[in-house]
Scaffold this motif. Sequence first.
Motif, PDB file in Angstrom:
ATOM      1  N   VAL A 198       8.568  -0.396  -2.603  1.00 21.82           N
ATOM      2  CA  VAL A 198       8.936  -0.288  -1.187  1.00 21.82           C
ATOM      3  C   VAL A 198      10.450  -0.325  -1.042  1.00 21.82           C
ATOM      4  CG1 VAL A 198       8.772  -1.413   1.066  1.00 21.82           C
ATOM      5  CG2 VAL A 198       6.767  -1.333  -0.441  1.00 21.82           C
ATOM      6  N   GLU A 199      11.087  -1.221  -1.791  1.00 21.38           N
ATOM      7  CA  GLU A 199      12.538  -1.353  -1.715  1.00 21.38           C
ATOM      8  C   GLU A 199      13.243  -0.082  -2.182  1.00 21.38           C
ATOM      9  OE1 GLU A 199      15.996  -3.708  -4.220  1.00 21.38           O
ATOM     10  OE2 GLU A 199      14.074  -4.728  -3.880  1.00 21.38           O
ATOM     11  N   GLN A 204       6.705   2.175   3.240  1.00 19.19           N
ATOM     12  CA  GLN A 204       5.951   0.939   3.370  1.00 19.19           C
ATOM     13  C   GLN A 204       4.593   1.076   2.686  1.00 19.19           C
ATOM     14  OE1 GLN A 204       7.368  -1.885   4.725  1.00 19.19           O
ATOM     15  NE2 GLN A 204       9.158  -0.518   4.667  1.00 19.19           N
ATOM     16  N   VAL A 205       4.008  -0.042   2.365  1.00 15.94           N
ATOM     17  CA  VAL A 205       2.735  -0.035   1.640  1.00 15.94           C
ATOM     18  C   VAL A 205       1.680   0.782   2.371  1.00 15.94           C
ATOM     19  CG1 VAL A 205       0.828  -1.478   0.807  1.00 15.94           C
ATOM     20  CG2 VAL A 205       3.195  -2.268   0.548  1.00 15.94           C
TER      21      VAL A 205
END
Length: 280
Positions: A198-199, A204-205
């Motif tokens: 995600v980073e 986003q998940v």
Amino acid sequence: ASLRDADAFPQALQITRKDEIGQVIWGFNRLLDVLHERENALLESQERLSTLVSWTPVAIAVHAGGKILFVNPAAVQLLGGTSAADLVGRAVLDFIHPDYRHDALARTRAATGPGMALPIAEAKFLTLQGNTIDVETQTIGIVYDGEPAGQVAIYDITARKLAEKKLRQLSRITEQAQIAIVITNLRGAIEYVNPKFVEVTGFQVEEVIGRNPRILQSGQTPAGTYASLWQTLLKGSVWRGEFRNRKKNGDIMIEQAVIAPVLDPNGVPTHYVALKEDIT
């Protein structure tokens, strides 16, 4: 009156007359037949129950007054005995870890009536050798030899607890890893990404679960790279290489990746796992 104390089941009486006395004797003999059938059925039921209790893989123990009254072979094996004699007559608390004795006493007092069952509870038991095992217990009140008692079914969950501990450790390692981790099913649908993914990507998940990793493709990775990837994975081997992928914001990143099939105990692939590092 003498039949009451006979060791063997009484035989039918001889009918020597056809009057009312003969009818009474016939009725008595018929009653004997019915009682004999019921006794045989009861003996068969007891034998079936004894066989079930003896051969069930679930450890079963009966206790009353703080003492063990009965254990089946599975309980003998679980608690490290060689026979039931090693356990019967001993204090129940001898086999409960000190940290769980207070709870065990409370549960014993709660199961006071026949048919009164308690919810499954986790505890730690001690074997005769002093080893600690993790167990789940399920207690129900019964009548044993005419007196109130508690029957406990004991399930050894030591292996499960160790597996759960290992799973938690692996989960923490995965969640805290400083490389992006992606797990897909055999169809290529994403089932898991870690926080580093995600980073790095900005996705986003919830934006990637169920989707194919091709959402990261930038069009700048040679087609031969993907062909080599799938040829390697379909052979059950580990692929290593680089992708030129695109983040959610459109930035191009160069990722060094290791992708491998996840195999079940029979060596059959169930998932693919990718470890990726941004080396831009």
